[in-house]
Design an enzyme around this catalytic site. Sequence first.
Site, PDB file in Angstrom:
ATOM      1  N   ASP A  40       0.549  -1.157  -0.011  1.00 12.39           N
ATOM      2  CA  ASP A  40       0.001   0.062  -0.068  1.00 12.39           C
ATOM      3  C   ASP A  40       0.926   1.022   0.096  1.00 12.39           C
ATOM      4  O   ASP A  40       0.424   2.083   0.296  1.00 12.39           O
ATOM      5  CB  ASP A  40      -1.001   0.133   1.265  1.00 12.39           C
ATOM      6  CG  ASP A  40      -0.005   0.051   2.492  1.00 12.39           C
ATOM      7  OD1 ASP A  40       1.110  -0.045   2.741  1.00 12.39           O
ATOM      8  OD2 ASP A  40      -0.836   0.246   3.399  1.00 12.39           O
ATOM      9  N   ASP A 261      24.572  10.903 -17.023  1.00 11.22           N
ATOM     10  CA  ASP A 261      23.309  11.202 -17.680  1.00 11.22           C
ATOM     11  C   ASP A 261      22.304  11.663 -16.673  1.00 11.22           C
ATOM     12  O   ASP A 261      21.507  10.804 -15.910  1.00 11.22           O
ATOM     13  CB  ASP A 261      22.750  10.208 -18.517  1.00 11.22           C
ATOM     14  CG  ASP A 261      22.027  10.657 -19.581  1.00 11.22           C
ATOM     15  OD1 ASP A 261      20.957  11.661 -19.301  1.00 11.22           O
ATOM     16  OD2 ASP A 261      21.580  10.311 -20.375  1.00 11.22           O
ATOM     17  N   ASP A 272      18.268  17.868 -19.231  1.00  7.25           N
ATOM     18  CA  ASP A 272      18.739  16.474 -19.693  1.00  7.25           C
ATOM     19  C   ASP A 272      20.043  16.754 -20.170  1.00  7.25           C
ATOM     20  O   ASP A 272      20.301  17.104 -21.239  1.00  7.25           O
ATOM     21  CB  ASP A 272      17.750  16.002 -20.781  1.00  7.25           C
ATOM     22  CG  ASP A 272      18.141  14.403 -21.054  1.00  7.25           C
ATOM     23  OD1 ASP A 272      19.042  13.889 -20.365  1.00  7.25           O
ATOM     24  OD2 ASP A 272      17.473  13.997 -21.941  1.00  7.25           O
ATOM     25  N   GLU A 386      22.820  14.363 -28.572  1.00  7.29           N
ATOM     26  CA  GLU A 386      23.640  13.403 -27.482  1.00  7.29           C
ATOM     27  C   GLU A 386      24.305  12.230 -28.228  1.00  7.29           C
ATOM     28  O   GLU A 386      23.787  11.248 -28.269  1.00  7.29           O
ATOM     29  CB  GLU A 386      22.624  12.956 -26.336  1.00  7.29           C
ATOM     30  CG  GLU A 386      21.370  12.592 -26.972  1.00  7.29           C
ATOM     31  CD  GLU A 386      20.422  12.114 -26.013  1.00  7.29           C
ATOM     32  OE1 GLU A 386      20.846  11.095 -25.087  1.00  7.29           O
ATOM     33  OE2 GLU A 386      19.197  12.175 -25.922  1.00  7.29           O
ATOM     34  N   TYR A 390      29.918   3.591 -27.878  1.00  5.39           N
ATOM     35  CA  TYR A 390      29.943   2.679 -26.597  1.00  5.39           C
ATOM     36  C   TYR A 390      30.783   1.414 -27.230  1.00  5.39           C
ATOM     37  O   TYR A 390      30.210   0.617 -28.288  1.00  5.39           O
ATOM     38  CB  TYR A 390      28.506   2.506 -26.329  1.00  5.39           C
ATOM     39  CG  TYR A 390      27.654   3.709 -26.189  1.00  5.39           C
ATOM     40  CD1 TYR A 390      27.730   4.263 -25.172  1.00  5.39           C
ATOM     41  CD2 TYR A 390      27.075   4.041 -27.359  1.00  5.39           C
ATOM     42  CE1 TYR A 390      26.960   5.480 -25.096  1.00  5.39           C
ATOM     43  CE2 TYR A 390      26.102   5.077 -27.167  1.00  5.39           C
ATOM     44  CZ  TYR A 390      26.378   6.116 -26.038  1.00  5.39           C
ATOM     45  OH  TYR A 390      25.542   7.318 -25.947  1.00  5.39           O
ATOM     46  N   ARG A 414      29.472   9.574 -24.110  1.00  7.69           N
ATOM     47  CA  ARG A 414      28.403  10.284 -24.414  1.00  7.69           C
ATOM     48  C   ARG A 414      28.301  11.661 -24.069  1.00  7.69           C
ATOM     49  O   ARG A 414      28.926  12.063 -22.907  1.00  7.69           O
ATOM     50  CB  ARG A 414      26.794   9.715 -24.153  1.00  7.69           C
ATOM     51  CG  ARG A 414      25.724  10.556 -24.779  1.00  7.69           C
ATOM     52  CD  ARG A 414      24.285   9.391 -24.438  1.00  7.69           C
ATOM     53  NE  ARG A 414      24.008   9.514 -22.987  1.00  7.69           N
ATOM     54  CZ  ARG A 414      24.046   8.141 -22.469  1.00  7.69           C
ATOM     55  NH1 ARG A 414      24.443   7.224 -23.258  1.00  7.69           N
ATOM     56  NH2 ARG A 414      23.461   8.126 -21.270  1.00  7.69           N
ATOM     57  N   GLU A 416      25.882  15.289 -23.987  1.00  7.05           N
ATOM     58  CA  GLU A 416      24.582  15.742 -24.119  1.00  7.05           C
ATOM     59  C   GLU A 416      24.198  17.125 -23.954  1.00  7.05           C
ATOM     60  O   GLU A 416      24.653  17.419 -22.707  1.00  7.05           O
ATOM     61  CB  GLU A 416      23.586  14.894 -23.748  1.00  7.05           C
ATOM     62  CG  GLU A 416      22.022  14.956 -24.035  1.00  7.05           C
ATOM     63  CD  GLU A 416      21.191  14.360 -23.232  1.00  7.05           C
ATOM     64  OE1 GLU A 416      19.912  14.078 -23.487  1.00  7.05           O
ATOM     65  OE2 GLU A 416      21.432  13.487 -21.971  1.00  7.05           O
TER      66      GLU A 416
END
Length: 442
Positions: A40, A261, A272, A386, A390, A414, A416
């Site tokens: 719950d 990220d 972002d 971005e 890899y 990466r 971005e």
Amino acid sequence: MSIDHIEPTEYQQRRERLMEKIGQGTAIFRSAPTAVMHNDVEYVFRQDSDFFYLTGFNEPEAVAVFAPHHPEHRFILFVQPKDPEKETWTGYRYGVEGAKERFGADEAYPINELDEKLPQYLEKADRIYYHLGRDQYFNEKIIAHWQKLLTTYPKRGTGPIAIEDTNFILHPMRLIKSPTELTLMRQAAIISAQAHNRAREFAQVGQYEYQIQAEIEHTFRQLGGIGPAYPSIVASGANACILHYVENTSVLKENDLLLIDAGCSYGYYNGDITRTFPVSGQFTPEQKTIYEIVLEAQLKAIEQVQPGKPYHEFHDAAVRVIVEGLKELELLTGDTEEIIKEEKYKPFYMHKTGHWLGLDVHDVGLYKCGEETWQTLQPGQVLTVEPGIYISPTIKPAEGQPEVPEKWRGIGVRIEDDVLVTVDGHEILTSAVPKHIEDIER
């Protein structure tokens, strides 16, 4: 003090634009459900973005109806009524009167009266505008109302003869950000940037990824953000080759790269950002080479973010730089055009170069208009840029491509940024986070 909300007049303007577009129709929007985490214990409530965009109402168990053809009630809210006993447990409610006074509804009803009251707003409409979403029970409820009205259409001569998806009307509106929305997005970018800069200063060999995550998310909240816009990715070493790595449990090692990220949500609008940097302060020669390719790919891609350009061109620019760079390293071989056409680069770069950004991290809006025609970039749109490379420890090259030497394996990079399309070009909203090698090595 920075703006952290949209004024009621802007919500009203959005509603008026929507109702102008639906004409004699009636549009229905459902709030997000209250989701259970376990037993719950509930997840923190996050309103449905379409519902919030039109109302600013941030409670569950609500329905918004827009009926521009109705003589008195054009904007109607069905909400949870005031209930002091339940509010003691689950928090304050605006109730029926608050829905009118605070949120500008022409009429409001308790949510349990929806089935009784809804038909009066549908029977004169020429169609229903509603998105058949994940709430199957509510989908069936709307379809049942429509079917009932269809059976009585021959006697009345009025009523909705079709259901049309609201996405194709509302989402183009959401795609172009207003000045106030951009103010909120700039603040989300500022906070996200400060969190990334804090993480780079804090990170060191021997720490755990989750400790870096804690610093980032602490900064989000300390500076006024709602919290993370999405699960923060803090990926060291080979973990950076997993696109959506969120375990964040590994220890940072000497000569690791750390890919972060992460972005904050501010006033329901999102940042972002991705940055990759060496934990020990200096890139290895191989890491530096891969990083330079990704950075060049990102810079070339950002150059293509211009009003009037087709959406795909910034991705194509990044792919070309990555392919040429990997060819120079003899990680790819062959004709560049053939490699791109046959997507032989995808073992190294398997995702697109960006997405729309706004109320949702992967924000709404078409990327293509038909099979061949791409969306044209327009002032007021915000997107991420971005690119990445890899090189997984277990990478399997495309057919006909060379095996990857061990020295390259386990490197993931990466970079971005969030980029606004302006009247005469673009604005990088997240430029406060360094990305050039001379600015991040120490």
